[in-house]
Write an enzyme that holds these catalytic residues in place. Structure first.
Site, PDB file in Angstrom:
ATOM      1  N   GLU A 202       0.843  -1.191   0.000  1.00 24.05           N
ATOM      2  CA  GLU A 202       0.000   0.000   0.000  1.00 24.05           C
ATOM      3  C   GLU A 202       0.878   1.242   0.000  1.00 24.05           C
ATOM      4  O   GLU A 202       2.045   1.185   0.411  1.00 24.05           O
ATOM      5  CB  GLU A 202      -0.907   0.005   1.235  1.00 24.05           C
ATOM      6  CG  GLU A 202      -0.138  -0.010   2.537  1.00 24.05           C
ATOM      7  CD  GLU A 202      -0.966  -0.489   3.720  1.00 24.05           C
ATOM      8  OE1 GLU A 202      -0.902   0.187   4.768  1.00 24.05           O
ATOM      9  OE2 GLU A 202      -1.648  -1.528   3.615  1.00 24.05           O
TER      10      GLU A 202
ATOM     11  N   LYS B   3       2.728   4.557   1.150  1.00 21.73           N
ATOM     12  CA  LYS B   3       3.165   5.053   2.462  1.00 21.73           C
ATOM     13  C   LYS B   3       2.938   6.559   2.502  1.00 21.73           C
ATOM     14  O   LYS B   3       3.692   7.329   1.923  1.00 21.73           O
ATOM     15  CB  LYS B   3       4.640   4.733   2.721  1.00 21.73           C
ATOM     16  CG  LYS B   3       5.120   5.157   4.099  1.00 21.73           C
ATOM     17  CD  LYS B   3       6.586   4.799   4.316  1.00 21.73           C
ATOM     18  CE  LYS B   3       7.030   5.188   5.718  1.00 21.73           C
ATOM     19  NZ  LYS B   3       6.917   6.642   5.957  1.00 21.73           N
TER      20      LYS B   3
ATOM     21  N   ASP C 234       3.006  10.261   3.623  1.00 20.54           N
ATOM     22  CA  ASP C 234       4.004  11.060   4.334  1.00 20.54           C
ATOM     23  C   ASP C 234       3.282  12.025   5.267  1.00 20.54           C
ATOM     24  O   ASP C 234       3.035  13.178   4.938  1.00 20.54           O
ATOM     25  CB  ASP C 234       4.877  11.825   3.327  1.00 20.54           C
ATOM     26  CG  ASP C 234       6.090  12.470   3.990  1.00 20.54           C
ATOM     27  OD1 ASP C 234       6.399  12.117   5.142  1.00 20.54           O
ATOM     28  OD2 ASP C 234       6.726  13.319   3.351  1.00 20.54           O
TER      29      ASP C 234
ATOM     30  N   TYR D 294      -4.800   2.957   8.347  1.00 22.10           N
ATOM     31  CA  TYR D 294      -4.026   1.860   7.756  1.00 22.10           C
ATOM     32  C   TYR D 294      -3.998   0.606   8.629  1.00 22.10           C
ATOM     33  O   TYR D 294      -3.420  -0.410   8.237  1.00 22.10           O
ATOM     34  CB  TYR D 294      -2.590   2.318   7.469  1.00 22.10           C
ATOM     35  CG  TYR D 294      -1.798   2.760   8.679  1.00 22.10           C
ATOM     36  CD1 TYR D 294      -1.262   1.844   9.569  1.00 22.10           C
ATOM     37  CD2 TYR D 294      -1.581   4.120   8.922  1.00 22.10           C
ATOM     38  CE1 TYR D 294      -0.537   2.247  10.671  1.00 22.10           C
ATOM     39  CE2 TYR D 294      -0.851   4.537  10.014  1.00 22.10           C
ATOM     40  CZ  TYR D 294      -0.335   3.600  10.894  1.00 22.10           C
ATOM     41  OH  TYR D 294       0.382   4.008  11.988  1.00 22.10           O
TER      42      TYR D 294
ATOM     43  N   LYS E  99      11.289   2.487   0.574  1.00 20.21           N
ATOM     44  CA  LYS E  99      11.400   3.911   0.241  1.00 20.21           C
ATOM     45  C   LYS E  99      11.749   4.076  -1.243  1.00 20.21           C
ATOM     46  O   LYS E  99      12.590   3.351  -1.781  1.00 20.21           O
ATOM     47  CB  LYS E  99      12.484   4.565   1.100  1.00 20.21           C
ATOM     48  CG  LYS E  99      12.117   4.649   2.584  1.00 20.21           C
ATOM     49  CD  LYS E  99      10.868   5.484   2.786  1.00 20.21           C
ATOM     50  CE  LYS E  99      10.620   5.807   4.241  1.00 20.21           C
ATOM     51  NZ  LYS E  99      11.515   6.819   4.778  1.00 20.21           N
TER      52      LYS E  99
ATOM     53  N   CYS F 163      38.530  25.721  17.731  1.00 23.17           N
ATOM     54  CA  CYS F 163      37.081  25.537  17.851  1.00 23.17           C
ATOM     55  C   CYS F 163      36.380  26.857  17.546  1.00 23.17           C
ATOM     56  O   CYS F 163      36.715  27.893  18.140  1.00 23.17           O
ATOM     57  CB  CYS F 163      36.732  25.061  19.261  1.00 23.17           C
ATOM     58  SG  CYS F 163      34.951  24.993  19.576  1.00 23.17           S
TER      59      CYS F 163
ATOM     60  N   CYS G 156      36.856  19.340  19.505  1.00 22.57           N
ATOM     61  CA  CYS G 156      37.232  20.293  20.540  1.00 22.57           C
ATOM     62  C   CYS G 156      37.168  19.537  21.862  1.00 22.57           C
ATOM     63  O   CYS G 156      36.121  18.965  22.203  1.00 22.57           O
ATOM     64  CB  CYS G 156      36.262  21.472  20.564  1.00 22.57           C
ATOM     65  SG  CYS G 156      36.456  22.530  22.014  1.00 22.57           S
TER      66      CYS G 156
END
Length: 646
Positions: free
Chosen positions: A112, A114, A116, A213, A298, A390, A408
């Site tokens: 199915e 996905k 977002d 879902y 994905k 740094c 650092c």
């Protein structure tokens, strides 16, 4: 009940039915004028009888009173995230594992889209919507029932008086996002921000939708039948559920959904593959992070080219300097990207990236922006040089041949301290809501805090002096800080920010040692007994626990009243024994594991010398051979039954 109130309830259900038809099937059962007239009758009754307003009245969809804050909500069953596959090979590996671990059963799969969006759990009692909550950490979310009621395509009343829990994804359609796109970078961010508004009236102004879902219906045996039944109840279920009996069919279904990616009126970032039979889902079980019977495949990341304007350097909580690319803003997969991580100097050199280049960028897994490679050198392109001091505290930066990171090592570095405080307060750690970057910056600049422990000495008066911090906000933040004093042991371990100790490792440590004092007094040898912990992490954690700065931090937190909760395992005749199952047994694996734990036993995660017994069913995997080599006792199902019945 009076005749007037019965007529009012009938009108509520009638208007809800009209609204459902309009928002779910684009069907107008009556004219706009007729609907407005009926709605006016509803408002008239409710204005005269405010104490009798029905919670699921259409008037409540425009928002109730603002909330003072969201209450925590414990899910009846975990609401986990999914594991990911990014190519055909990793999806095939998932398929092959499921076949092996579910044998001799023959699993069928569903595929199915996905969505977002944001995961939510929704509860109905006797057919009426009762409450809804966010996913949260999978175990505990936030109660957002008033905001859920504003979602127009979600029915407030089901056609049957049943108790039901469903899970869904809240999102904003692409077509609806057009009207608010100047306020948000993408539909997902808009949905997320809208769903967690303290004022439901604000949520009601956003065009939220939901797709269901998953549902929990004991009488059904498959996921596909469950979705069909939920649809029959009038719930807006996930679209385009495809049933597959082979890997080729699964792969074709994923490709089909991907080909429609830009045709849908909602954003998707992949396809979800699930085992269809619910009994096999139970048999396969879950890990600490995700179900073993489902995976999110994905889709290929979307890419774009842009100009690399500069490279800045961030200092993290462990002192590591991370280069960050500053980009000419460009849209990638619906999101405007203007920054991207470059990880470290080796990553920059490997990709041959220079400041001033035209570069190819993508969102990895449609989430994290990254630079793929340099496309073209610019006339002013020049190499990036890692600073020798740094950028936060000007302390010398160190590196070594065996470590690609530049660090650092100044424990007083401001940026390190800020990152440590932010991590300590984050949702997965101490969950101090309201303590964001801007507040931390002001607290450090004002001198109100000098370390993590000094958070607990803050006063409302000090906070009220900060920019954009009124009395109410100050009170809420102090309350959140005080409420964090008794975290679960795993959250506390994670919050301390020890390098390489993530959420999963913190959970394993908490489960193994049970108290923080036991962890503090651990040896390298005892740390190696913890599943999934090797020599590197064991040695590092042993060293950290004995460092002066760590001991001082722990002591200061204790003096401030911070006390993590000990873990109390059930006692029983299996206490001290660790079990692991391989192969298929006559009962679902989860049932057997719960029985073992109820008698004080533990469930292992891998075969090691710390395992007491390996329980072997039909078609065992490689765990059996490894256990035999380590001379770990092997139990059949009948052996286990005998042990449990002693």
């Amino acid at each position: 009940m009076s005749d007037c109130h019965e007529a009012y309830l009938s009108l509520v259900h009638t208007l809800n039915r009209y609204a459902y038809a309009y928002y779910n099937t684009s069907t107008s059962l009556i004219s706009d004028k007729e609907y407005d007239d009926l709605y006016s009758q509803l408002l008239d009754y409710e204005s005269k009888n405010p104490l009798l307003i029905y919670p699921n009245s259409p008037t409540q969809r425009v928002g109730a009173k603002p909330s003072k804050g969201f209450e925590p909500f414990t899910h009846s069953q975990p609401l986990p995230s999914l594991g990911n596959s990014f190519d055909k090979a990793s999806l095939l590996a998932f398929y092959t594992r499921v076949l092996k671990e579910s044998a001799p059963s023959k699993p069928i799969f569903t595929v199915e889209p996905k969505i977002d969006g944001l995961a939510v759990a929704l509860h109905y009692r006797k057919g009426e919507f009762e409450h809804g909550a966010t996913r949260g950490d999978g175990k505990t979310g936030e109660l957002i029932s008033q905001n859920i009621r504003t979602i127009r395509n979600l029915p407030m009343t089901l056609p049957a008086p049943i108790d039901l829990e469903v899970r869904g994804e809240v999102f904003i359609k692409k077509s609806a996002f057009v009207a608010i796109k100047n306020q948000f970078s993408n539909p997902r961010n808009a949905a997320a921000g809208s769903l967690r508004q303290l004022d439901p009236k604000m949520t009601a102004q956003r065009p939220l939708s939901v797709f269901i879902y998953q549902g929990f219906l004991d009488v059904l045996s498959t996921h596909s039948d469950t979705i069909a039944q939920l649809k029959a109840y009038g719930l807006p279920v996930i679209p385009e559920l495809i049933i597959c009996e082979s890997f080729d069919a699964i792969w074709d279904a994923c490709l089909l959904i991907e080909s429609k990616r830009h045709q849908y009126d909602w954003d998707i970032d992949g396809a979800v593959v699930k085992v269809n039979q619910l009994d096999i889902q139970v048999q396969l079980g879950t890990t600490a992070k995700a179900p073993r019977w489902a995976i999110a495949h994905k889709f290929k990341t979307e890419q774009a080219t842009t100009y690399l304007e500069a490279i800045s350097v961030q200092v993290g909580r462990t002192g590591v300097l991370t280069p960050v690319a500053i980009l000419t803003p460009v849209q990638v997969g619906g999101v405007v990207v203007h920054r991207a991580t470059l990880h470290n100097l080796d990553d920059i050199n490997r990709k041959n990236i220079q400041i001033g280049d035209t570069v190819l960028i993508q969102r990895a897994g449609d989430v994290i922006p990254e630079i793929v490679r340099s496309i073209q050198r610019g006339p002013s392109s020049h190499p990036f040089v890692m600073p020798s001091e740094c950028p936060s505290c000007q302390h010398p930066v160190v590196s070594s041949d065996i470590d690609v990171a530049h660090r650092c090592i100044n424990p007083a570095c401001r940026d390190q301290l800020k990152a440590k405080i932010w991590h300590f307060a984050s949702r997965d750690a101490m969950n101090i809501d309201g303590l964001g970057d801007a507040i931390i910056d002001q607290l450090l600049d004002s001198g109100h805090i000098q370390n993590i422990a000094s958070l607990y000495t803050l006063t409302e008066a000090q906070l009220s002096q900060l920019d954009r911090m009124g009395e109410k906000s100050a009170h809420n933040l102090i309350t959140a800080i005080q409420n964090s004093k008794n975290p679960s042991l795993d959250r506390f371990i994670f919050a301390l920010g020890v390098p390489f100790i993530g959420k999963r490792t913190a959970e394993l440590l908490a489960h193994h040692f049970q108290t923080f004092d036991m962890l503090l007094s651990s040896t390298v040898e005892s740390l190696l007994e913890v599943p999934e912990i090797g020599h590197k992490i064991a040695s590092l954690l042993y060293t950290v626990c004995r460092s002066a700065s760590f001991i001082d931090l722990v002591q200061a937190l204790r003096e401030a009243g911070v006390c993590p909760q000990d873990i109390h395992r059930p006692s029983g005749r299996l206490s001290g024994s660790t079990f692991l199952i391989t192969g298929t047994l006559s009962q679902p694996r989860a049932v057997i594991e719960e029985t073992i734990k109820s008698l004080g036993g533990e469930i292992g995660t891998s075969v090691s010398k710390n395992l007491t017994y390996l329980i072997v069913g039909n078609n065992p995997g490689s765990k059996l051979q490894k256990a035999e080599k380590l001379q770990i006792p092997i139990l059949t199902e009948s052996d286990l039954e005998g042990l449990l019945s002693l």
